[in-house]
Design a protein around this motif. Structure first.
Motif, PDB file in Angstrom:
ATOM      1  N   ARG A 130      -5.164  -5.488   3.470  1.00  0.00           N
ATOM      2  CA  ARG A 130      -4.589  -4.094   2.523  1.00  0.00           C
ATOM      3  C   ARG A 130      -3.077  -3.391   2.544  1.00  0.00           C
ATOM      4  NH1 ARG A 130      -9.873  -2.499   2.676  1.00  0.00           N
ATOM      5  NH2 ARG A 130     -11.079  -3.338   4.208  1.00  0.00           N
ATOM      6  N   SER A 131      -2.770  -4.604   1.776  1.00  0.00           N
ATOM      7  CA  SER A 131      -0.674  -3.923   1.021  1.00  0.00           C
ATOM      8  C   SER A 131      -1.101  -3.121   0.092  1.00  0.00           C
ATOM      9  CB  SER A 131      -0.630  -5.548   1.343  1.00  0.00           C
ATOM     10  OG  SER A 131       0.636  -5.256   0.901  1.00  0.00           O
ATOM     11  N   GLY A 132       0.542  -2.225   0.941  1.00  0.00           N
ATOM     12  CA  GLY A 132       0.871  -1.665  -0.008  1.00  0.00           C
ATOM     13  C   GLY A 132       0.910  -2.584  -1.525  1.00  0.00           C
ATOM     14  N   TYR A 133       1.670  -4.166  -1.806  1.00  0.00           N
ATOM     15  CA  TYR A 133       2.192  -4.664  -2.618  1.00  0.00           C
ATOM     16  C   TYR A 133       1.075  -6.050  -2.344  1.00  0.00           C
ATOM     17  CZ  TYR A 133       5.761  -2.211  -1.963  1.00  0.00           C
ATOM     18  OH  TYR A 133       6.697  -0.116  -1.657  1.00  0.00           O
ATOM     19  N   PRO A 134      -0.418  -6.037  -3.018  1.00  0.00           N
ATOM     20  CA  PRO A 134      -1.036  -6.745  -3.130  1.00  0.00           C
ATOM     21  C   PRO A 134      -1.054  -8.266  -4.175  1.00  0.00           C
ATOM     22  CG  PRO A 134      -2.054  -4.972  -4.422  1.00  0.00           C
ATOM     23  CD  PRO A 134      -0.586  -4.778  -3.523  1.00  0.00           C
ATOM     24  N   GLN A 135       0.120  -7.636  -4.972  1.00  0.00           N
ATOM     25  CA  GLN A 135       0.167  -9.198  -6.101  1.00  0.00           C
ATOM     26  C   GLN A 135       1.030 -10.077  -5.110  1.00  0.00           C
ATOM     27  OE1 GLN A 135      -1.577 -10.284  -8.947  1.00  0.00           O
ATOM     28  NE2 GLN A 135      -2.935  -8.832  -7.815  1.00  0.00           N
ATOM     29  N   ALA A 136       2.313  -9.286  -4.237  1.00  0.00           N
ATOM     30  CA  ALA A 136       3.473  -9.838  -3.428  1.00  0.00           C
ATOM     31  C   ALA A 136       3.210 -11.943  -3.473  1.00  0.00           C
ATOM     32  CB  ALA A 136       3.848  -9.288  -2.562  1.00  0.00           C
ATOM     33  N   TYR A 137       1.173 -11.658  -2.847  1.00  0.00           N
ATOM     34  CA  TYR A 137       1.382 -12.962  -2.283  1.00  0.00           C
ATOM     35  C   TYR A 137       1.119 -13.930  -3.221  1.00  0.00           C
ATOM     36  CZ  TYR A 137      -0.674  -9.796   1.409  1.00  0.00           C
ATOM     37  OH  TYR A 137      -1.211  -8.748   2.132  1.00  0.00           O
ATOM     38  N   ALA A 138       1.108 -13.226  -4.190  1.00  0.00           N
ATOM     39  CA  ALA A 138       0.705 -14.692  -5.473  1.00  0.00           C
ATOM     40  C   ALA A 138       2.318 -15.401  -5.100  1.00  0.00           C
ATOM     41  CB  ALA A 138       0.854 -14.253  -6.875  1.00  0.00           C
TER      42      ALA A 138
END
Length: 310
Positions: free
Chosen positions: A158-166
């Motif tokens: 539940r991160s504030g920057y979900p796309q950063a994992y990609a």
């Protein structure tokens, strides 16, 4: 004619900036001298088992944590895809470093928060514990293995920057393939081991900590720890050979922390003396197979041999 004030101020800022840069470089040098006795921090490298030239280089401390994350996952029966998701998440959240700070009360590899029920501070700062907690939540997500990595990771974090994992997925894929043993002989580390002699008891304790009590390591003469390869333990998606390489790569990743000098499996050997180089096939084993064979090159397919520095 005096120089314009703007030029004088700009020149002063440039000199100050240069002085600060020199000071930071000096501080970094002093830290390396103090912590590592004048030697650079050891590095590790994982390469693709597909022969496509892909690779990822990272620090020994990161390798230790990555190996723990992978071992905890497979010991719980999680798939390679689950390990990939966990590693990509830890790369984004902490750079695979066990940090004691973060946003609000976030801690550890996965930046888990005590206030959100992830555990207390001491628990979260234990990489094995924090990885286990991550997998508990991941396993509860229906069809997580078929979801895009960013979606699966975000449903846990539940991160504030979900796309950063990609952006971490390619490196996590390489790491997971090596650390689950699917890509044999693909992980090497520089061989700066601990200054103190390796302790077999510490190696056995670390194996049990990460893999659970299904691993039954034994000690031999000269500081040797032998780990029987049980294909039925953990996920072992690829059988005994994959399990063996999982254990062997784990030992290499832990070499600096545990004072490990050599690791042997399936007729191949990594050694601190051959620091950072590929796994070798000594003796007759070198004539019997190519890189990547799963434990069938020569002898030793039924056990991993870990030799400690003296």
């Amino acid at each position: 004619m005096p120089e314009p004030r703007t030029l004088v101020r700009r020149g002063r800022l440039v000199r100050i900036g240069a002085a600060v840069a020199v000071l930071l470089a000096l501080v970094g040098y002093v830290v390396v001298q103090y912590v590592f006795g004048g030697r650079a921090a050891p590095r590790c490298k994982v390469v693709s088992g597909n022969g496509d030239g892909a690779s990822y280089e990272f620090g020994a401390d990161q390798a230790e944590n990555a190996a723990t994350v992978a071992a905890v996952g497979t010991s719980r029966g999680m798939t390679e895809r689950a390990v990939t998701i966990a590693l990509a998440t830890a790369l984004q959240e902490s750079g695979l470093r066990n940090i004691s700070r973060g946003d609000r009360d976030s801690l550890g590899l996965f930046q888990q928060r005590p206030s959100q029920g992830w555990g207390n501070e001491k628990q979260i700062m234990d990489p094995a514990y924090s990885a286990a907690r991550f997998y508990v939540h991941l396993k509860d997500i229906p069809g997580y293995s078929r979801l895009p990595l960013t979606v699966a990771a975000q449903r846990v974090q539940r991160s504030g920057y979900p796309q950063a994992y990609a952006k971490h997925e390619p490196d996590a894929v390489l790491l997971a393939a090596a650390l689950t043993g699917r890509a044999p002989a693909t992980l090497t580390c520089e061989g700066r081991t601990a200054d103190d002699p390796g302790d077999p008891a510490k190696v056995r304790a670390a194996l049990v900590r990460d893999f659970g009590r299904d691993v039954v390591p034994t000690s031999g003469r000269g500081g040797t720890v032998t780990v029987p390869v049980d294909a039925t333990a953990g996920s072992a998606e690829g059988g005994a050979g994959q399990r063996g390489w999982e254990l062997a790569h784990w030992a290499v990743a832990q070499a600096s922390a545990l004072g490990i000098d050599r690791v042997s499996y399936g007729g191949r050997e990594w050694s601190a003396a051959n620091s950072g180089k590929e796994w070798r096939m000594p003796g007759k084993a070198g004539k019997t197979g190519a890189a990547g064979q799963r434990g069938d090159a020569g002898t030793g397919a039924d056990r991993v041999r870990i030799v400690l520095g003296q």
